[in-house]
Design an enzyme around this catalytic site. Sequence first.
Site: not given
Ligand code: IMP
Length: 221
Positions: A9-10, A13-14, A76, A160-161, A163
Amino acid sequence: MTRTIWFLTSNAGKLKEATHHLQPLGYTVRLLNVDEGAIVEPQVDTLEEVAQSKITQALNHLPEGEQSEDMVLVEDAGLFIDALNGFPGVFSAYTLDTIGCSGVLRLLNHLQSEDTIQCAQLRSAEFQAVAALWMNGQILYGNGICPGWIALESSGDDGFGFDPVFIPNDLDEFGEPLPSGTYGEKSAHGKTFGAMPIEEKQYYSHRSRALNDLLRQLPSA
Ligand code: IMP
């Protein structure tokens, strides 16, 4: 001797979250460091296929290769919006980079109601997460879901993302999510993930649920 789990992971928090879950069971969680761009995000249909591809790629970077006694973890996640037939789903990262939260709000602009319950139903969505663990040549999968709905506007500076636009459904007394509009023992009171502290988000989090599902399948170290 504790067993080592290498987490690909990069996201700091994860890593913290996985350590929190796995350390008490006797595992040492370490960051699997790979050069930027070394792991390719595959264009496939399900989160499980994404996770499987990342595990296969990560094995090439494992210090002792596939003969290792160590384990490899990848995780993921994605946002699945019902009114958009599950979009952005496996394309969540790309969608966030291109149209962002504001673009998602625009896509749902026609789905509004004065009635909060109806609004939540029209704009229902869920976060899904898959945690995959490679051990002894096998892959174990854990799944986690967080149902909720897309807010009418962005709010909150935490997280993030997606949220700032995602409101989780309330939980019953066992911590299980309830249908939209049902008032539960644990309630977000209409707050988005972005407007709540990380500790509160953990109760609802798809990621915690996926890790817990994985843990149920693991022997103690
Ligand atoms: P990832 O592959 O787990 O990194 O997530 C794929 C996409 O979904 C990324 O752009 C994250 O920002 C978004 N994402 C995953 N989990 C969350 C979360 O808990 N809150 C908000 N966005 C999320």
